[in-house]
Design a protein around this motif. Structure first.
Motif, mmCIF file in Angstrom:
data_model
loop_
_atom_site.group_PDB
_atom_site.id
_atom_site.type_symbol
_atom_site.label_atom_id
_atom_site.label_comp_id
_atom_site.label_asym_id
_atom_site.label_seq_id
_atom_site.Cartn_x
_atom_site.Cartn_y
_atom_site.Cartn_z
ATOM 1 N N PHE A 142 0.861 -1.188 0.000
ATOM 2 C CA PHE A 142 0.000 0.000 0.000
ATOM 3 C C PHE A 142 0.898 1.239 0.000
ATOM 4 N N PRO A 143 0.941 1.985 -1.116
ATOM 5 C CA PRO A 143 1.910 3.090 -1.236
ATOM 6 C C PRO A 143 1.803 4.142 -0.143
ATOM 7 N N GLY A 144 0.573 4.461 0.297
ATOM 8 C CA GLY A 144 0.401 5.547 1.263
ATOM 9 C C GLY A 144 0.383 5.108 2.709
ATOM 10 N N LEU A 145 0.647 3.856 2.974
ATOM 11 C CA LEU A 145 0.573 3.354 4.346
ATOM 12 C C LEU A 145 1.749 3.854 5.175
ATOM 13 N N GLN A 146 1.460 4.460 6.311
ATOM 14 C CA GLN A 146 2.499 4.988 7.187
ATOM 15 C C GLN A 146 3.160 3.860 7.982
ATOM 16 N N PRO A 147 4.454 3.986 8.297
ATOM 17 C CA PRO A 147 5.181 2.908 9.004
ATOM 18 C C PRO A 147 4.539 2.463 10.309
ATOM 19 N N GLN A 148 3.880 3.387 11.021
ATOM 20 C CA GLN A 148 3.287 3.003 12.303
ATOM 21 C C GLN A 148 2.120 2.026 12.149
ATOM 22 N N TYR A 149 1.613 1.903 10.910
ATOM 23 C CA TYR A 149 0.508 0.979 10.670
ATOM 24 C C TYR A 149 0.971 -0.349 10.064
ATOM 25 N N TYR A 150 2.269 -0.498 9.846
ATOM 26 C CA TYR A 150 2.778 -1.743 9.253
ATOM 27 C C TYR A 150 2.425 -2.952 10.130
ATOM 28 N N GLY A 151 2.612 -2.812 11.440
ATOM 29 C CA GLY A 151 2.350 -3.918 12.354
ATOM 30 C C GLY A 151 0.893 -4.359 12.338
ATOM 31 N N PRO A 152 -0.060 -3.429 12.558
ATOM 32 C CA PRO A 152 -1.479 -3.819 12.544
ATOM 33 C C PRO A 152 -1.930 -4.396 11.205
ATOM 34 N N VAL A 153 -1.464 -3.806 10.090
ATOM 35 C CA VAL A 153 -1.879 -4.296 8.775
ATOM 36 C C VAL A 153 -1.339 -5.699 8.521
ATOM 37 N N SER A 154 -0.075 -5.915 8.862
ATOM 38 C CA SER A 154 0.508 -7.241 8.659
ATOM 39 C C SER A 154 -0.140 -8.269 9.580
ATOM 40 N N ALA A 155 -0.489 -7.863 10.807
ATOM 41 C CA ALA A 155 -1.170 -8.778 11.729
ATOM 42 C C ALA A 155 -2.545 -9.156 11.192
ATOM 43 N N LEU A 156 -3.256 -8.163 10.632
ATOM 44 C CA LEU A 156 -4.567 -8.439 10.039
ATOM 45 C C LEU A 156 -4.448 -9.423 8.882
ATOM 46 N N MET A 157 -3.458 -9.198 8.016
ATOM 47 C CA MET A 157 -3.268 -10.101 6.882
ATOM 48 C C MET A 157 -2.843 -11.488 7.346
ATOM 49 N N PHE A 158 -2.075 -11.548 8.441
ATOM 50 C CA PHE A 158 -1.687 -12.843 8.981
ATOM 51 C C PHE A 158 -2.904 -13.618 9.476
ATOM 52 N N PHE A 159 -3.821 -12.934 10.175
ATOM 53 C CA PHE A 159 -5.024 -13.607 10.662
ATOM 54 C C PHE A 159 -5.947 -14.007 9.513
ATOM 55 N N VAL A 160 -5.989 -13.188 8.460
ATOM 56 C CA VAL A 160 -6.756 -13.559 7.266
ATOM 57 C C VAL A 160 -6.170 -14.828 6.648
ATOM 58 N N TYR A 161 -4.840 -14.864 6.552
ATOM 59 C CA TYR A 161 -4.179 -16.049 5.995
ATOM 60 C C TYR A 161 -4.436 -17.275 6.875
ATOM 61 N N LEU A 162 -4.385 -17.075 8.181
ATOM 62 C CA LEU A 162 -4.645 -18.173 9.109
ATOM 63 C C LEU A 162 -6.074 -18.698 8.926
ATOM 64 N N ALA A 163 -7.030 -17.773 8.744
ATOM 65 C CA ALA A 163 -8.426 -18.168 8.524
ATOM 66 C C ALA A 163 -8.567 -18.944 7.212
ATOM 67 N N ILE A 164 -7.850 -18.487 6.170
ATOM 68 C CA ILE A 164 -7.897 -19.171 4.873
ATOM 69 C C ILE A 164 -7.352 -20.594 4.998
ATOM 70 N N VAL A 165 -6.193 -20.733 5.655
ATOM 71 C CA VAL A 165 -5.556 -22.049 5.778
ATOM 72 C C VAL A 165 -6.406 -22.984 6.623
ATOM 73 N N LEU A 166 -6.791 -22.548 7.821
ATOM 74 C CA LEU A 166 -7.533 -23.421 8.727
ATOM 75 C C LEU A 166 -8.913 -23.761 8.177
ATOM 76 N N GLY A 167 -9.613 -22.758 7.640
ATOM 77 C CA GLY A 167 -10.962 -22.984 7.136
ATOM 78 C C GLY A 167 -10.992 -23.932 5.953
ATOM 79 N N ASN A 168 -10.127 -23.695 4.980
ATOM 80 C CA ASN A 168 -10.144 -24.522 3.776
ATOM 81 C C ASN A 168 -9.541 -25.910 4.016
#
Length: 330
Positions: free
Chosen positions: A17-43
């Motif tokens: 995300f080009p405009g994403l500020q560094p302070q939001y890197y952690g929350p965004v990556s954590a959200l994507m990690f949980f999405v990935y976890l949901a994809i793996v476990l669910g499927n």
């Protein structure tokens, strides 16, 4: 980073995300990690459950398995790299790995579209031609149809990748996206064939999306007409409930894509961050949500899960009974 035409790129840089500020890197990556976890476990749960539950090894659920394999593969090939960028600052992807990722992004999207068409055919015959369903649809027939759905896009997408990888790159090696796709890669090229390559790729995308969509619209329209003609209200409700999960899954896949395409065609422009967010949303949300739809909107799976939970609860109570009795005796 400017690149000379004669320079051979050995990597690309994923911008995310080009405009994403560094302070939001952690929350965004954590959200994507949980999405990935949901994809793996669910499927994975859907695949294992259908594999071991003999009762639901039917054509419809075999199609669900193909969709689950597709969703699981797509999430695994796209999310870990962008999570690594925001967690560890690892935003480099090799030249050939980028094209491999591009291939699977477009190939899996096309396969999903054709598999949804197979699912629409299954529901169409089941509801509109119920007496012929056992003769027309079986596990073998569905496996062959899903195999064809996996094969049809293969040579088409390979030709698009080979066409793209052969052009010169003279702008930059920055991919303004969370993963490599055709538009992002072509934006870094400087070729006289840019227009022809872009048009041919759009034609391929329209073929892989609109052809299945046309049949899906026909099949579900026919299903709704048949349901509305039923005189029994309970019969209408019961029949419609057999295809609600398929309709929800299809809508999750097509509606956001059609919204983005129509918005672009009508001249609506989005910021880079919002455009990438929309693409990530319609690419990954169905993969995470589909297993929930399978479980709670499909009667056979819901009943099988309920029975297993009931047996597990009874087993736990039976094991705990002697201990409770001993405690009371004391």
């Amino acid at each position: 980073m400017l690149v000379n035409v004669t320079t051979r790129l050995d990597h690309f840089t994923l911008l995310g995300f080009p405009g994403l500020q560094p302070q939001y890197y952690g929350p965004v990556s954590a959200l994507m990690f949980f999405v990935y976890l949901a994809i793996v476990l669910g499927n994975m749960f859907i695949l294992v459950f259908v594999m071991y539950e003999k009762k639901i090894q039917k054509p419809t659920y075999l199609i669900f398995c193909h969709l689950a394999i597709n969703d699981l593969t797509f999430g695994t090939l796209t999310l870990p790299k962008i999570i690594a960028k925001y967690w560890f600052g690892n935003n480099l992807i090799s030249f050939h790995a980028c094209f491999v990722q591009m291939f699977f992004v477009h190939y899996l999207g096309a396969v999903q579209s054709f598999n949804l068409m197979v699912m629409g055919l299954d529901r169409f015959i089941s509801i509109c031609l119920p007496l012929r369903y056992p003769a027309f649809i079986s596990n073998t027939v569905v496996s062959v149809l899903c195999g064809i759905a996996w094969f049809i896009p293969l040579p088409i997408v390979i030709s698009v990748v080979l066409q793209t990888i052969s052009v010169p790159f003279c702008k930059s090696n920055i991919i303004a996206h969370c993963y490599c796709d055709h538009i992002s890669i072509m934006s870094q090229t400087c070729t006289e064939k840019f227009l022809s390559i872009t048009l041919s790729t759009v034609a391929v995308a329209m073929f892989c999306l609109l052809l299945p969509l046309a049949f899906i619209i026909f099949s579900y329209t026919s299903i709704i007409v048949v349901i509305l003609k039923m005189s029994n209200a309970n019969g209408r409700k019961k029949t419609f409930s057999t295809c609600t999960s398929q309709i929800l899954i299809t809508c999750l896949f097509y509606l956001p894509r059609l919204f983005v395409y129509l918005a672009n065609a009508l001249g609506f422009s989005f910021s880079s961050d919002f455009r990438i967010f929309l693409i990530m949303l319609y690419s990954l949300l169905p993969a995470a949500v589909n297993p929930i739809i399978y479980c709670f909107k499909t009667q056979d799976i819901k009943e099988s899960l309920f029975m297993k939970l009931q047996r597990a609860r009874i087993g736990i109570e039976q094991k705990g009974f002697p201990m409770n009795k001993m405690i009371r005796l004391r």
